[in-house]
Scaffold this motif. Structure first.
Motif, PDB file in Angstrom:
ATOM      1  N   MET A 268       0.889  -1.178   0.000  1.00  0.00           N
ATOM      2  CA  MET A 268       0.000   0.000   0.000  1.00  0.00           C
ATOM      3  C   MET A 268       0.919   1.218   0.000  1.00  0.00           C
ATOM      4  O   MET A 268       1.588   1.486   0.996  1.00  0.00           O
ATOM      5  CB  MET A 268      -0.875   0.009   1.252  1.00  0.00           C
ATOM      6  N   HIS A 269       1.025   1.895  -1.111  1.00  0.00           N
ATOM      7  CA  HIS A 269       1.782   3.136  -1.263  1.00  0.00           C
ATOM      8  C   HIS A 269       3.280   2.873  -1.455  1.00  0.00           C
ATOM      9  O   HIS A 269       3.914   2.210  -0.645  1.00  0.00           O
ATOM     10  CB  HIS A 269       1.548   4.093  -0.098  1.00  0.00           C
ATOM     11  N   ASP A 271       5.757   4.845  -1.203  1.00  0.00           N
ATOM     12  CA  ASP A 271       6.730   5.695  -0.510  1.00  0.00           C
ATOM     13  C   ASP A 271       7.303   5.117   0.785  1.00  0.00           C
ATOM     14  O   ASP A 271       7.926   5.843   1.566  1.00  0.00           O
ATOM     15  CB  ASP A 271       6.169   7.110  -0.295  1.00  0.00           C
ATOM     16  N   THR A 272       7.131   3.804   1.010  1.00  0.00           N
ATOM     17  CA  THR A 272       7.903   3.123   2.058  1.00  0.00           C
ATOM     18  C   THR A 272       8.693   1.974   1.413  1.00  0.00           C
ATOM     19  O   THR A 272       9.242   1.125   2.105  1.00  0.00           O
ATOM     20  CB  THR A 272       6.982   2.531   3.148  1.00  0.00           C
ATOM     21  N   ARG A 288      11.587  -5.613   0.255  1.00  0.00           N
ATOM     22  CA  ARG A 288      10.603  -5.548  -0.826  1.00  0.00           C
ATOM     23  C   ARG A 288      11.291  -5.375  -2.188  1.00  0.00           C
ATOM     24  O   ARG A 288      11.262  -4.279  -2.772  1.00  0.00           O
ATOM     25  CB  ARG A 288       9.637  -4.383  -0.573  1.00  0.00           C
ATOM     26  N   SER A 320       0.613   1.205   9.982  1.00  0.00           N
ATOM     27  CA  SER A 320       1.629   1.000   8.933  1.00  0.00           C
ATOM     28  C   SER A 320       2.723   0.029   9.365  1.00  0.00           C
ATOM     29  O   SER A 320       2.763  -0.404  10.517  1.00  0.00           O
ATOM     30  CB  SER A 320       2.273   2.338   8.623  1.00  0.00           C
ATOM     31  N   SER A 321       3.628  -0.223   8.439  1.00  0.00           N
ATOM     32  CA  SER A 321       4.840  -0.977   8.761  1.00  0.00           C
ATOM     33  C   SER A 321       5.856  -0.004   9.360  1.00  0.00           C
ATOM     34  O   SER A 321       5.627   1.212   9.389  1.00  0.00           O
ATOM     35  CB  SER A 321       5.411  -1.586   7.484  1.00  0.00           C
ATOM     36  N   LEU A 324       8.357   3.445   7.589  1.00  0.00           N
ATOM     37  CA  LEU A 324       8.160   4.900   7.492  1.00  0.00           C
ATOM     38  C   LEU A 324       9.507   5.624   7.614  1.00  0.00           C
ATOM     39  O   LEU A 324       9.600   6.824   7.350  1.00  0.00           O
ATOM     40  CB  LEU A 324       7.186   5.385   8.565  1.00  0.00           C
ATOM     41  N   GLY A 368      -0.493   6.222  10.943  1.00  0.00           N
ATOM     42  CA  GLY A 368      -0.448   5.606   9.617  1.00  0.00           C
ATOM     43  C   GLY A 368       0.494   6.189   8.590  1.00  0.00           C
ATOM     44  O   GLY A 368       0.555   5.645   7.489  1.00  0.00           O
ATOM     45  N   CYS A 373       3.956  10.846   3.650  1.00  0.00           N
ATOM     46  CA  CYS A 373       2.496  10.607   3.656  1.00  0.00           C
ATOM     47  C   CYS A 373       1.721  11.830   4.159  1.00  0.00           C
ATOM     48  O   CYS A 373       0.652  12.150   3.631  1.00  0.00           O
ATOM     49  CB  CYS A 373       2.126   9.465   4.594  1.00  0.00           C
TER      50      CYS A 373
END
Ligand code: ABU
Length: 389
Positions: A268-269, A271-272, A288, A320-321, A324, A368, A373
């Protein structure tokens, strides 16, 4: 009274007629990449933010070990859920971040919260809202254009309302305004009885996604801008049709949108997972891997693997994970806004000639999102360029 309105409308007509498409001097919105000198930013607000409902599409994004907490508190204001001291520190960090940005000469504007605890209903579903803390998820800025993304979590369907005043103001001053097609979000957009395999090491794609391709959906935070090339994250909130919609929409500007698949069962997104702090450098998340990383290497970019975060995994990341740590914002090609306790990533930035402007922000992580974000850069000094061939 009549004269007053006529004068106002004459002024507005004059302003609107002076609009020249694609000219930065005529648009207050202007940002082609992640690194040109930052002039203006939208910063989200924690006001009235609520703990999200764990609908199937949210379950597909969030780690299972967070479900019990979220189910217990869904629909409650974070203010009543989080430890008071932690919440106060979050507000202090938020206020301090505004001062840091302003101290750097950056103009800061905010969306307008609505009451996210209220349940809303469309013909296809009902839900309560989440927040307007994360403008990155909603607003896709490409050059002089603001694209309202569709949003995929049904609980975030009406988040666009929080941005109307801002968007109308930018539009009146010359920016281009596009709203991506509002999705129906029928049950058939989501695969029935879907369950993500959190241990999967497969590259995520439409087969492993909760989303069908029934209609285009995307969150803006799944796109990273590098001038003429934009990289899109195939995720649990952006399907191939959503990415294709953005691709076709931006093609007339000469922009190429590349879909990327990562090993991540609950993406999800972007930017991480992948971040481009300046031309020629892509930072990736070690957990990832990216199937198409060759795109960067072939163009002569350095691919640098991020260190593991310093803030421990058991810090209250309610949604979130811990990645961040990678969720940063460039002030310009040589300076980055980064969480003050994320020492590893600061060292990596130092190695590649980027100075860290340390921002205490970790308590804001809890609801989150990180620095990237919580913001959406709407104006950067610099023009559209090709960094890939
Ligand atoms: N909205 C960013 C969250 C992504 C992550 O949990 O890694």
């Amino acid at each position: 009274l009549h004269d007053h309105f006529s004068a106002n409308s004459l002024q507005l007509t004059k302003r609107l007629c002076s609009y020249t498409p694609g000219n930065k001097n005529h648009s207050p919105v202007w940002a082609w990449n992640e690194w040109d000198p930052l002039e203006e930013i939208v910063l989200g607000t924690p006001e009235m933010a609520c703990c999200p409902e764990v609908l199937p599409e949210a379950k597909a994004c969030i780690s299972e070990n967070k479900f019990d907490f979220l189910i217990k508190h869904k629909g409650k204001y974070w203010k009543s859920v989080i430890e008071p001291e932690h919440y106060k520190l979050m507000l202090d960090e938020h206020a301090n971040f505004i001062r840091i940005l302003q101290g750097e000469g950056v103009k800061v504007v905010h969306p307008e919260p609505i009451d996210f605890a209220k349940t809303f209903k469309t013909p296809n579903f009902s839900a309560h809202g989440v927040d307007c803390a994360m403008p990155r998820d909603f607003l896709l800025i490409v050059g002089d254009e603001m694209i309202e993304s569709t949003m995929t979590w049904r609980s975030r369907y009406f988040e666009f309302m929080c941005y109307k005043t801002l968007i109308k103001d930018y539009w009146r001053r010359g920016a281009k305004w596009t709203a991506a097609p509002k999705p129906m979000c029928r049950e058939s957009l989501f695969k029935e009885n879907y369950c993500a395999d959190e241990d999967s090491s497969a590259f995520f794609d439409e087969k492993t996604s909760i989303l069908t391709e029934e209609e285009p959906v995307f969150d803006a935070a799944d796109f990273i801008r590098c001038g003429r090339d934009i990289f899109a994250h195939v995720s649990q909130v952006s399907n191939n049709s959503g990415i294709e919609w953005v691709r076709r929409h931006l093609a007339p500007k000469g922009i190429r949108v590349h879909a990327l698949n990562f090993v991540d069962p609950k993406p999800m997104h972007i930017d991480t997972t992948l971040f481009t702090p300046r031309p020629g450098v892509a930072i990736t998340c070690p957990e990832r891997p990216c199937l198409q990383i060759g795109l960067f290497k072939k163009a002569g970019w350095d691919v640098v693997v991020a260190p593991y975060p310093d803030i421990p995994k058991n810090f209250p990341y309610y949604i979130s994970s811990q990645w961040l740590s990678l969720n940063v914002v460039m002030l310009d090609e040589k300076r980055v806004l980064v969480e003050k306790d994320e020492i590893g990533i600061q060292k990596l930035f130092e190695k590649i000639g980027i100075t860290s402007v340390k921002v205490p922000f970790k308590h804001c992580f809890s609801i989150g999102g990180g620095i990237h974000c919580w913001t959406s850069d709407v104006r950067r000094r610099g023009d559209l360029q090709n960094y890939f061939d």
